[in-house]
Design an enzyme around this catalytic site. Sequence first.
Site, PDB file in Angstrom:
ATOM      1  N   THR A  82       1.349  28.063  22.181  1.00 37.16           N
ATOM      2  CA  THR A  82       1.392  27.285  23.427  1.00 37.16           C
ATOM      3  C   THR A  82       2.780  26.661  23.589  1.00 37.16           C
ATOM      4  O   THR A  82       3.339  26.653  24.703  1.00 37.16           O
ATOM      5  CB  THR A  82       0.279  26.215  23.442  1.00 37.16           C
ATOM      6  OG1 THR A  82      -0.969  26.894  23.269  1.00 37.16           O
ATOM      7  CG2 THR A  82       0.247  25.454  24.755  1.00 37.16           C
ATOM      8  N   GLY A 219       0.739  31.306  14.161  1.00 41.15           N
ATOM      9  CA  GLY A 219       0.399  31.560  12.762  1.00 41.15           C
ATOM     10  C   GLY A 219      -1.099  31.616  12.506  1.00 41.15           C
ATOM     11  O   GLY A 219      -1.575  32.421  11.713  1.00 41.15           O
ATOM     12  N   HIS A 220      -1.858  30.762  13.216  1.00 41.48           N
ATOM     13  CA  HIS A 220      -3.281  30.657  12.854  1.00 41.48           C
ATOM     14  C   HIS A 220      -4.111  31.825  13.376  1.00 41.48           C
ATOM     15  O   HIS A 220      -5.311  31.900  13.145  1.00 41.48           O
ATOM     16  CB  HIS A 220      -3.871  29.322  13.306  1.00 41.48           C
ATOM     17  CG  HIS A 220      -4.111  29.174  14.772  1.00 41.48           C
ATOM     18  ND1 HIS A 220      -5.359  29.294  15.328  1.00 41.48           N
ATOM     19  CD2 HIS A 220      -3.274  28.906  15.797  1.00 41.48           C
ATOM     20  CE1 HIS A 220      -5.277  29.092  16.633  1.00 41.48           C
ATOM     21  NE2 HIS A 220      -4.017  28.860  16.947  1.00 41.48           N
ATOM     22  N   THR A 256      11.917  17.921  12.239  1.00 39.34           N
ATOM     23  CA  THR A 256      11.898  18.526  10.906  1.00 39.34           C
ATOM     24  C   THR A 256      10.881  19.660  10.871  1.00 39.34           C
ATOM     25  O   THR A 256       9.765  19.518  11.361  1.00 39.34           O
ATOM     26  CB  THR A 256      11.565  17.451   9.845  1.00 39.34           C
ATOM     27  OG1 THR A 256      12.559  16.438   9.959  1.00 39.34           O
ATOM     28  CG2 THR A 256      11.561  18.024   8.439  1.00 39.34           C
ATOM     29  N   CYS A 347     -21.086  27.101  26.336  1.00 35.79           N
ATOM     30  CA  CYS A 347     -22.505  26.917  26.036  1.00 35.79           C
ATOM     31  C   CYS A 347     -22.979  25.602  26.615  1.00 35.79           C
ATOM     32  O   CYS A 347     -23.388  24.700  25.909  1.00 35.79           O
ATOM     33  CB  CYS A 347     -22.714  26.928  24.535  1.00 35.79           C
ATOM     34  SG  CYS A 347     -22.505  28.549  23.878  1.00 35.79           S
TER      35      CYS A 347
END
Length: 769
Positions: A82, A219-220, A256, A347
């Site tokens: 994102t 990455g996830h 960082t 849902c």
Amino acid sequence: MLNLTDIQPQVDEIYLDNNATTPVLPQAAEAAIHTMNLCYGNPSSSHMTGLKAKYILESTRTLARQVIGADSGEIIFTSGATEGIQTSIISALNASRDKARVIQNPVLLYGATEHKAVPETLKHWNAMLNINAEVIAIPVDERGILDVDFIAEHAADALIICTMVANNETGVFQDIVLLEQVIRQHNPDVLWMVDCVQGLGKIALNLANTSIDYAPFSGHKLYGPKGIGMLYVRDQAPYTPIIAGGGQESGLRSGTENLPGIAALNAIFKLLVDDDDTTFKSHQQLCAYRQQLAETLNKVFPNIVYNHDFSCSLPTTLNFSVKGLSSKDIMDLFDAARIRVSSGSACSSKVTGSFVLDAMGKSKWQSEGAIRLSFGPASTQDEIDRACSAIEAAAKAMQHHCLLLTDAQGESDVYVDGLQQWTFDNQLTWCYVDQATKQVLLIDPVVELSERFQTLVNCRQFTVAAVLNTHLHDGQEDCAAMLRGIVQETLRSESHDSLGWPETASEVMLENGQSVAAIALGDKILAKLDLPGHTENSRAYLLGNAVDGRLGKTNIDYVFAGDLIQIGGLGRSDIHGARPDQLFDSIKLLTEVVAESTLICPAHDYQQLFSTTLALEAKSNPLLAKLLTGDLTRAQFIDEKERLDQQLQDITEQALCGLITQHSKSLIDVFPDKLQSFLAANPDVQVVDVREPFEFEAHRREYLDEQKIVNIPLTRITDFIHRFKGEKRETKFICICRSGSRSAAAANALKRLEFEHVYHVPGGFALLN
Ligand code: PLP
């Protein structure tokens, strides 16, 4: 509060939702922990600890170049895709300000099936940066493939074109070579972002050989932790940092760096580039997994439809719908059986479709009923085998409970009896089964639930006593008539009136001495009482036990009242065909023949309360209260009702059929960490599992004493309220379900109907393992 370490995956969990996020590979987790424990330096520090950290950072960048084929261009580590999408879009729009003024109708193009992050970011920054371009979705065909003619037509006016390598819901991939040809032929300079999130590790990428300007990654989605991603930016592509500060990442993205996340990527990339490593499976192997899963699904769901074409989709995603089953049914079943998948639609009580499938022109039922099953490129044969066995076992539970019909059905020994309420978008359909005589009655059916009814009838070889409407508005689709046509052969009576009432000679006398038509249903009787007002043809059906030809007030179990009496209001009287004077007379008549505590089963339910009583309604409805005490003339009623209906006109269309008041919720919560001690301290408590029977069957509950649990699905809560009304004051009930949502609804409904000792477990089984 639960300790973090108490929150664990279920034993034998089968995780098939890798497109949402993946588990972290052990090698990646180890790399992250190693970095946190031992290589905790700041890559910007010039001492040796910092230099070690810097090495991890830069060697990961080198590996990333190898993985995505980017020996040129920038690779910037981000927090995820994102952020990469923001950076790309802001960079492109910022660089296009002048161009936007020159072009007559500047446009921002994005694929219609793009992840929401793309159109939302385009719209947001288009407004924030005052670009004022038109944001246009590029249509896709029924396979989900972008319309290149549309791109050709609009590319010249485009400031940015956003497309994706592969779709997160369907796995459909685009032909990047063709897209490039079309885009560059019509606009060599337009900035082009390609969302590569779902392609990484699954499709060979060679970015530097393309003219793609921006490519975000996450990455996830590839076995890394959350909070780490990267962005590829082509040499010479305009770039605007969105985070300024200490100048990290060569000033392109300050802050960082997330070194543990970067180290995790390092471990994953090493595996990806190692030809001898078998963690990541070949395309051929992944296709074989898909085939195996599809064969299992085809076997257990004979009505399955895949919502994408396997020939243009990544093998790791299977998106399907099953005619007659909602995505919620399948999700709930799979979740109970420890299989994690996701549904295209949310849902919630409000049924919504998938915008991706809508864009592909899939039918409404496919879009609303879609299930996405996604494994990962590092999935193993053992995982797929276990998944297939678990799916087969789970589907058996559905067959037992008549939600699925297969050739191998056989006689089901599962008991179905009494009243069920089925909901669809705030509408209530009532289904009553008399097990002893194998008869079923359906009241106020909606199209979306008709398949479910047919399956039930066929599965049990039921005789259909009647399919009734309590009323029908002019021009309204008559689902009951449609269903009567379908179940014709099992319908008890061939002739019936316009609302489905069978021709019958039987009569029963009501409390006020009035004789009305009635039909027998096992040892019960169903009486028809005409109650016009909301519509000319409105009526109620009264179900109970007649004694000596008389159906007295206290012998009525349920009143199916349509829209006359609703939960929180009375039926509207300002719509076509409605008459407030008749409504007054009808309510008065109803109060003469039913008790104040009789359960009223309405045709709508906006608050998940399912049923009500005259006494309860009178508490919150002064108009009804006055009518009940006789303190209201017909003229006063008409005046007041008109005023109330007027107010409704401004409210949403949901309130079309009646007035709504909110019911306040006051439940006693027993949080999962306190459940065992609560049960020990209250040995007499009855645990009520309100999930559907197929979920109950599919879920092993090792941690709760089986003796203590009864399965009262939320769909049968009205039946429960009726059967257990004698225990309202004494028995303690604690409701539980998968997530705490249905148990809250059940407990709320019980509480409202004066069950005194009601508890529920927020978080439900999800937090109990
Ligand atoms: N793009 C696609 C295709 C995705 O599937 C996702 C995540 O679902 C994203 C973008 C957003 O990724 P992130 O969660 O890293 O911000």
